[in-house]
Scaffold this motif. Structure first.
Motif, mmCIF file in Angstrom:
data_model
loop_
_atom_site.group_PDB
_atom_site.id
_atom_site.type_symbol
_atom_site.label_atom_id
_atom_site.label_comp_id
_atom_site.label_asym_id
_atom_site.label_seq_id
_atom_site.Cartn_x
_atom_site.Cartn_y
_atom_site.Cartn_z
ATOM 1 N N ASP A 1 7.696 -14.781 -0.915
ATOM 2 C CA ASP A 1 6.340 -15.339 -0.806
ATOM 3 C C ASP A 1 5.383 -14.169 -0.807
ATOM 4 O O ASP A 1 5.784 -13.011 -0.702
ATOM 5 N N GLU A 2 4.098 -14.479 -0.933
ATOM 6 C CA GLU A 2 3.116 -13.418 -1.115
ATOM 7 C C GLU A 2 3.015 -12.507 0.109
ATOM 8 O O GLU A 2 2.944 -11.273 -0.022
ATOM 9 N N ALA A 3 2.997 -13.076 1.293
ATOM 10 C CA ALA A 3 2.881 -12.267 2.507
ATOM 11 C C ALA A 3 4.082 -11.339 2.667
ATOM 12 O O ALA A 3 3.931 -10.158 3.014
ATOM 13 N N THR A 4 5.282 -11.877 2.417
ATOM 14 C CA THR A 4 6.475 -11.049 2.515
ATOM 15 C C THR A 4 6.439 -9.925 1.488
ATOM 16 O O THR A 4 6.856 -8.789 1.777
ATOM 17 N N ALA A 5 5.932 -10.212 0.285
ATOM 18 C CA ALA A 5 5.847 -9.186 -0.752
ATOM 19 C C ALA A 5 4.912 -8.055 -0.327
ATOM 20 O O ALA A 5 5.216 -6.872 -0.525
ATOM 21 N N ILE A 6 3.784 -8.417 0.265
ATOM 22 C CA ILE A 6 2.842 -7.390 0.731
ATOM 23 C C ILE A 6 3.512 -6.506 1.775
ATOM 24 O O ILE A 6 3.441 -5.268 1.712
ATOM 25 N N LEU A 7 4.189 -7.122 2.729
ATOM 26 C CA LEU A 7 4.835 -6.359 3.803
ATOM 27 C C LEU A 7 6.021 -5.555 3.278
ATOM 28 O O LEU A 7 6.274 -4.435 3.747
ATOM 29 N N ALA A 8 6.750 -6.098 2.315
ATOM 30 C CA ALA A 8 7.863 -5.347 1.721
ATOM 31 C C ALA A 8 7.341 -4.101 1.020
ATOM 32 O O ALA A 8 7.932 -3.009 1.128
ATOM 33 N N GLY A 9 6.227 -4.245 0.284
ATOM 34 C CA GLY A 9 5.630 -3.075 -0.344
ATOM 35 C C GLY A 9 5.175 -2.060 0.679
ATOM 36 O O GLY A 9 5.439 -0.854 0.547
ATOM 37 N N ASP A 10 4.514 -2.527 1.725
ATOM 38 C CA ASP A 10 4.081 -1.626 2.796
ATOM 39 C C ASP A 10 5.282 -0.942 3.436
ATOM 40 O O ASP A 10 5.235 0.249 3.774
#
Length: 317
Positions: free
Chosen positions: A114-123
């Protein structure tokens, strides 16, 4: 020089070795990262372990090898750079950026999770890169002088930051016409070739240059040697982006592993758009020659790096 699917056996073997070793190193780093639960770690693995050319870590290892640095001692710098590259892909693919659904032939992280998980995975990958670089207990890398480790951290931060990749991405979005100024509606910018070259040197070229700079730092290269490697890396970075833009126009989606034709649809400024296909191919040939000439002082020790320049320019994925 053969096309990328018919790589010279020594280069193919070296790329395969690099991919295997870097994948194992990053997988281990994610396992030791302390990520809570399984979802975040799984998303980070999806972003980093699902294939890829591993060109940037290959350049780290090969430039370091020019100075007798063992692959295992250079591996943290190589793995850290690949973490940065993969984090940038995760964020580039987000709906707010390029809104891509495929990466390396698989669903992008925001589609697979999901989008939130993708942002945190990138971070998570961004910060993990600097943890990998700073650690003192990673095999022979722990023997690397602290001043060299500090220089590697600074080099990677510059290349990934606002004067490098992130700044280039911002310029790229502006060129697409994402942001209106002075009350004007957003509209794509009609950039001259020189501005496109500068944009791409930041967005794509900065990390490729950092790969060669990292190898030179690890190997204690002289100023002249560092300058030669930087000339090589600049040429390879420009060739990489032109080849990428050509693939977006002419490539086969099944081989490239992502949707094609999006640059023109988004109004992206590319050298292919400015020079035309024939002009872009001529520029590729010139850049490969420039890269090869930059390495002439290293003799046959740089054979794989020369072959890598051809691979970058004439690849089909």
């Amino acid at each position: 020089m053969p096309a990328s699917e018919n790589l010279p056996p020594p280069l193919a073997a070296a790329l395969a070795r690099t991919a295997e070793a870097v994948t194992a190193h990053i997988d281990g780093a994610i396992a030791e990262s302390g990520a809570p639960g399984e979802r975040l770690a799984a998303a980070m693995r999806h972003a980093t372990l699902a294939g890829g050319k591993r060109l940037r870590p290959f350049l780290v290892l090969e430039t370091a090898a020019l100075f007798g640095v063992r692959a295992d001692a250079a591996m943290p710098a190589a793995a850290a750079l690949e973490c940065i590259h993969c984090y940038s892909l995760v964020h580039d693919d987000l709906p707010a950026m390029d809104d891509d659904e495929l990466r390396r032939g698989q669903p992008t992280v925001h589609r697979a999770f999901d989008e939130a998980t993708a942002i945190l995975a990138g971070d998570g990958l961004l910060t993990l890169a600097f943890e990998i670089l700073a650690r003192e207990d990673t095999g022979p890398y722990g023997d690397v002088d602290a001043r060299v480790r500090l220089a590697l951290v600074a080099s990677l931060a510059r290349a990934a930051g606002v004067a490098g990749m992130i700044g280039g991405q911002m310029l790229d979005l502006a060129a697409e016409g994402r942001f209106g100024e002075g009350g004007l509606d957003p509209a794509p910018l009609d950039l001259p070739a020189e501005a496109i070259i500068e944009l791409q040197a930041m967005k794509t070229g900065a990390l490729l240059r950092q790969a060669c700079e990292a190898g030179a730092l690890l190997g204690g290269a002289s100023p002249a040697e560092r300058a030669s490697l930087d000339r090589y890396a600049r040429a390879v970075g420009r060739a990489f982006q032109i080849a990428d833009d050509l693939l977006d126009v002419e490539g086969e989606a099944a081989l490239v592993g992502k949707a094609l034709g999006k640059d023109a649809a988004a109004g992206k400024a590319t050298l292919v758009g400015r020079l035309g296909i024939d002009g872009a191919r001529s520029e590729l040939a010139r850049l490969v020659g420039e890269a090869e000439a930059a390495l002439s002082g290293f003799g046959t020790a740089a054979t794989l790096l020369v072959e890598a320049a051809y691979f970058v320019a004439y690849r089909r994925n």
